[in-house]
Design a protein around this motif. Structure first.
Motif, PDB file in Angstrom:
ATOM      1  N   UNK A 410       0.065  -8.500  -4.670  1.00 24.17           N
ATOM      2  CA  UNK A 410       0.287  -7.737  -3.451  1.00 24.17           C
ATOM      3  C   UNK A 410       0.887  -6.401  -3.812  1.00 24.17           C
ATOM      4  N   UNK A 411       0.683  -5.442  -2.930  1.00 22.73           N
ATOM      5  CA  UNK A 411       1.274  -4.121  -3.069  1.00 22.73           C
ATOM      6  C   UNK A 411       2.241  -3.919  -1.916  1.00 22.73           C
ATOM      7  N   UNK A 412       3.409  -3.361  -2.219  1.00 23.36           N
ATOM      8  CA  UNK A 412       4.436  -3.074  -1.221  1.00 23.36           C
ATOM      9  C   UNK A 412       4.769  -1.586  -1.295  1.00 23.36           C
ATOM     10  N   UNK A 413       4.538  -0.898  -0.192  1.00 19.57           N
ATOM     11  CA  UNK A 413       4.901   0.513  -0.085  1.00 19.57           C
ATOM     12  C   UNK A 413       6.050   0.633   0.912  1.00 19.57           C
ATOM     13  N   UNK A 414       7.246   1.066   0.487  1.00 17.53           N
ATOM     14  CA  UNK A 414       8.321   1.273   1.458  1.00 17.53           C
ATOM     15  C   UNK A 414       7.939   2.385   2.445  1.00 17.53           C
ATOM     16  N   UNK A 415       8.109   2.100   3.731  1.00 17.16           N
ATOM     17  CA  UNK A 415       7.847   3.092   4.775  1.00 17.16           C
ATOM     18  C   UNK A 415       9.028   3.088   5.738  1.00 17.16           C
ATOM     19  N   UNK A 416       9.109   4.111   6.547  1.00 17.77           N
ATOM     20  CA  UNK A 416      10.245   4.253   7.451  1.00 17.77           C
ATOM     21  C   UNK A 416      10.283   3.144   8.486  1.00 17.77           C
ATOM     22  N   UNK A 417      11.467   2.620   8.757  1.00 20.62           N
ATOM     23  CA  UNK A 417      11.643   1.686   9.868  1.00 20.62           C
ATOM     24  C   UNK A 417      11.332   2.420  11.169  1.00 20.62           C
ATOM     25  N   UNK A 418      10.671   1.730  12.078  1.00 15.56           N
ATOM     26  CA  UNK A 418      10.324   2.332  13.357  1.00 15.56           C
ATOM     27  C   UNK A 418       9.094   3.210  13.320  1.00 15.56           C
ATOM     28  N   UNK A 419       8.416   3.272  12.188  1.00 14.27           N
ATOM     29  CA  UNK A 419       7.218   4.106  12.050  1.00 14.27           C
ATOM     30  C   UNK A 419       6.103   3.598  12.961  1.00 14.27           C
ATOM     31  N   UNK A 420       5.335   4.517  13.520  1.00 12.97           N
ATOM     32  CA  UNK A 420       4.181   4.116  14.319  1.00 12.97           C
ATOM     33  C   UNK A 420       3.236   3.291  13.458  1.00 12.97           C
ATOM     34  N   UNK A 421       2.783   2.169  14.006  1.00 14.28           N
ATOM     35  CA  UNK A 421       2.008   1.199  13.231  1.00 14.28           C
ATOM     36  C   UNK A 421       0.826   0.751  14.083  1.00 14.28           C
ATOM     37  N   UNK A 422      -0.359   1.273  13.781  1.00  9.27           N
ATOM     38  CA  UNK A 422      -1.564   0.918  14.525  1.00  9.27           C
ATOM     39  C   UNK A 422      -2.639   0.462  13.553  1.00  9.27           C
ATOM     40  N   UNK A 423      -3.642  -0.279  14.029  1.00 10.39           N
ATOM     41  CA  UNK A 423      -4.747  -0.689  13.144  1.00 10.39           C
ATOM     42  C   UNK A 423      -5.432   0.500  12.490  1.00 10.39           C
ATOM     43  N   UNK A 424      -5.570   1.610  13.214  1.00  8.31           N
ATOM     44  CA  UNK A 424      -6.242   2.783  12.652  1.00  8.31           C
ATOM     45  C   UNK A 424      -5.429   3.394  11.518  1.00  8.31           C
ATOM     46  N   UNK A 425      -4.103   3.495  11.727  1.00 12.15           N
ATOM     47  CA  UNK A 425      -3.244   4.029  10.681  1.00 12.15           C
ATOM     48  C   UNK A 425      -3.243   3.113   9.459  1.00 12.15           C
ATOM     49  N   UNK A 426      -3.193   1.812   9.678  1.00 16.65           N
ATOM     50  CA  UNK A 426      -3.216   0.863   8.565  1.00 16.65           C
ATOM     51  C   UNK A 426      -4.513   0.985   7.778  1.00 16.65           C
ATOM     52  N   UNK A 427      -5.618   1.102   8.476  1.00 20.20           N
ATOM     53  CA  UNK A 427      -6.913   1.173   7.806  1.00 20.20           C
ATOM     54  C   UNK A 427      -6.987   2.387   6.885  1.00 20.20           C
ATOM     55  N   UNK A 428      -6.533   3.536   7.389  1.00 17.27           N
ATOM     56  CA  UNK A 428      -6.560   4.748   6.565  1.00 17.27           C
ATOM     57  C   UNK A 428      -5.606   4.621   5.386  1.00 17.27           C
ATOM     58  N   UNK A 429      -4.434   4.023   5.646  1.00 18.52           N
ATOM     59  CA  UNK A 429      -3.455   3.933   4.565  1.00 18.52           C
ATOM     60  C   UNK A 429      -3.879   2.913   3.512  1.00 18.52           C
ATOM     61  N   UNK A 430      -4.528   1.860   3.930  1.00 22.34           N
ATOM     62  CA  UNK A 430      -5.052   0.874   2.970  1.00 22.34           C
ATOM     63  C   UNK A 430      -5.945   1.571   1.954  1.00 22.34           C
ATOM     64  N   UNK A 431      -6.860   2.404   2.419  1.00 21.28           N
ATOM     65  CA  UNK A 431      -7.761   3.092   1.508  1.00 21.28           C
ATOM     66  C   UNK A 431      -7.003   4.047   0.601  1.00 21.28           C
ATOM     67  N   UNK A 432      -5.994   4.722   1.174  1.00 23.24           N
ATOM     68  CA  UNK A 432      -5.181   5.646   0.396  1.00 23.24           C
ATOM     69  C   UNK A 432      -4.458   4.915  -0.735  1.00 23.24           C
ATOM     70  N   UNK A 433      -3.897   3.755  -0.430  1.00 23.96           N
ATOM     71  CA  UNK A 433      -3.143   2.997  -1.432  1.00 23.96           C
ATOM     72  C   UNK A 433      -4.073   2.454  -2.517  1.00 23.96           C
ATOM     73  N   UNK A 434      -5.223   1.897  -2.130  1.00 18.77           N
ATOM     74  CA  UNK A 434      -6.153   1.370  -3.120  1.00 18.77           C
ATOM     75  C   UNK A 434      -6.678   2.479  -4.025  1.00 18.77           C
ATOM     76  N   UNK A 435      -6.906   3.647  -3.465  1.00 17.15           N
ATOM     77  CA  UNK A 435      -7.329   4.788  -4.283  1.00 17.15           C
ATOM     78  C   UNK A 435      -6.228   5.177  -5.266  1.00 17.15           C
ATOM     79  N   UNK A 436      -4.975   5.167  -4.791  1.00 26.05           N
ATOM     80  CA  UNK A 436      -3.841   5.553  -5.630  1.00 26.05           C
ATOM     81  C   UNK A 436      -3.652   4.565  -6.774  1.00 26.05           C
TER      82      UNK A 436
END
Length: 527
Positions: A410-436
């Motif tokens: 598993x991969x764990x990226x620390x993010x801010x508490x209270x951050x906006x969390x939507x399926x669309x944001x997760x989808x984009x960030x998933x690709x960003x993390x896998x690319x990284x």
């Protein structure tokens, strides 16, 4: 460490513990050992709190804590009951402890051999080998004094720190300044500074807001070692649950508490239960492996308990704001909103085909300058553009956590508490993390994933009632450390107590185990 104080005044008391995280499990064990009749009521389907286990398609993931640090604390905990950790689970020391990929292409392993680590430090900066030795000596002293005279002691008020003994023991400790200031006194190379600071993720802080005293974590890292409990951290949960059952604790899962009413001797604890689950393998059986704990809960109806005393290991803010009447709350909503919270996390659990040779059991991927990531957690909340993150591959050590021919990670990226969390944001960030990951470790997972599950801010808030979806609770800033954290005993409700990471001594599995001891002793003193 010291022996527990007398808790015999709790004998015969009827106690409900709300929440089955490490703080609740620990408190329940100490109370039952003192002769109390203890029922632990857990919201979710399995015990362990954030140390939940995800099992699917032959893969088994620790969903929360995955590092086994401070083995001495676990030995002390089990030793208080005349047991040893080895009676409940086995340990493997990791080698390397962890691997670091810096995003400029550099790579380094930290290993159990201190001399090898010293040479590594020297290779980055002339004189850093001697500085490494000096830093660890200071870290070890801070750890030994801090644990014996502060962490294991009841010092919930500022007055507890103003006495000759405390001043004597604190002389020379790193009480002033931040971790950034402290580390810069020893090392100029920013990579060496990061190696000494990465453990701050376990405290939920940044180098610029965490007190220098927490340099003691380097003693934990380099001197005490990094271990893996065979079967994962879930095996540790199972061991403590089993211990509790041997001591007489009864467990009820799938039973979210909806209200706490009354006070000492007249409490009313109401639950909303949908299923009298046996814990899906995570509730305790008798010591001989017999039947699971019996409960009176029936499907589709709630249960009301009438204990003498109540302990909450549920989120502290949730307990006060949602379970208590307004006049019984110690802190108002503004208090909780104004606190500094440890990060939440974007987590992606993956079962993948084949090996991931480039990664170690624990792998850190760090930007050359990670200040930007911390700023996007604490100063200007946003999904990190250039994230620092952690990869865990337990299948490197344990072949039972993944099917043959596959890897569990598993991969764990620390993010801010209270951050906006939507399926669309997760989808984009998933690709960003896998690319990284592919760019900076050489491991391309994108076409090899056969199982995946996400967990993020809204999941922490929903599953654990966590304030702002924090993964850990209150950060260890200078104004939220020791007596500045909420107390173990309610000042408004006689007979109501708190345990877990929001109380002292704070964040992390070992600290929550110690919190259980401090809570039980506080209860005994007030009984």
């Amino acid at each position: 460490m010291r022996e527990p104080r007398d808790r015999s005044s709790l004998s015969g008391e009827d106690v409900v513990v709300i929440g089955g995280g490490f703080g609740g499990l620990s408190t329940a064990c100490y109370l039952a050992d003192a002769g109390a009749d203890v029922t632990l009521v857990e919201k979710n389907e399995q015990l362990g709190g954030r140390a939940a286990v995800l099992e699917e398609d032959g893969f088994r993931f620790d969903m929360g804590p995955s590092w086994y640090l401070m083995p001495d604390v676990f030995e002390t905990f089990f030793g208080h009951f005349g047991r040893e950790p080895s009676e409940y689970y086995s340990l493997s020391r990791l080698d390397p402890h962890y691997r670091i990929f810096f995003k400029d292409g550099d790579q380094v392993d930290m290993v159990p051999d201190l001399a090898a680590n010293r040479e590594t430090f020297e290779s980055y900066e002339a004189g850093a080998g001697d500085a490494f030795d000096d830093y660890l000596r200071k870290s070890e002293r801070n750890y030994e004094i801090g644990m014996e005279h502060f962490v294991y002691e009841h010092r919930d008020d500022l007055a507890d720190f103003v006495d000759p003994d405390v001043l004597r023991y604190s002389w020379g400790l790193s009480l002033i300044g931040t971790m950034q200031d402290h580390v810069e006194n020893y090392f100029d190379n920013p990579k060496l500074q990061q190696i000494m600071q990465y453990t701050l993720v376990f405290l939920g802080g940044s180098p610029h807001n965490t007190p220098a005293l927490y340099n003691l974590m380097s003693h934990v890292d380099f001197n005490l070692g990094v271990y893996y409990p065979d079967g994962g951290v879930g095996a540790v949960v199972d061991g403590i649950v089993e211990l509790g059952a041997e001591l007489g604790v009864e467990y009820v899962t799938d039973a979210p508490v909806t209200a706490i009413k009354g006070q000492r001797g007249g409490f009313k604890v109401e639950t909303a239960t949908t299923n009298p689950a046996d814990g899906l393998g995570r509730t305790a059986a008798a010591a001989d492996g017999g039947a699971s704990v019996e409960t009176e809960i029936t499907a589709g109806s709630g249960e009301t308990y009438f204990p003498d005393l109540v302990v909450s290991d549920a989120d502290y803010a949730h307990t006060e704001q949602e379970l208590l009447a307004p006049r019984k709350r110690q802190y108002d909503a503004d208090y909780w909103e104004s606190r500094t919270y440890a990060p939440s996390a974007y987590l992606l659990y993956m079962g993948v085909e084949g090996d991931v040779e480039e990664l170690a059991h624990h792998t850190l991927v760090l930007p050359t300058d990670w200040d930007g990531h911390f700023e996007q957690i604490f100063e200007d909340p946003a999904w990190p553009d250039d994230p620092a993150y952690y990869l865990c591959v337990p299948s490197k050590t344990d072949d039972t956590v993944a099917p043959e021919g596959h890897s569990n990670l598993f991969v764990l990226v620390p993010v801010a508490a209270g951050l906006e969390d939507t399926p669309e944001l997760r989808s984009r960030y998933r690709q960003h993390v896998l690319d990284d990951i592919a760019e900076n470790t050489g491991v391309d997972l994108r076409d090899r994933i056969v199982f995946e599950e996400e967990f993020c801010v809204d999941d922490f808030a929903g599953r654990y009632n966590s304030m702002k979806g924090s993964a850990l609770g209150l950060a260890h800033t200078l104004r939220q450390t020791a007596p500045f954290r909420p107390g173990h005993e309610s000042s408004k409700v006689d007979g109501l107590y708190f345990t877990g990471s929001t109380t002292t001594p704070g964040i992390g599995v070992p600290m929550c185990l110690i919190s259980g001891l401090l809570t039980a002793e506080t209860m005994a003193e007030s009984a």
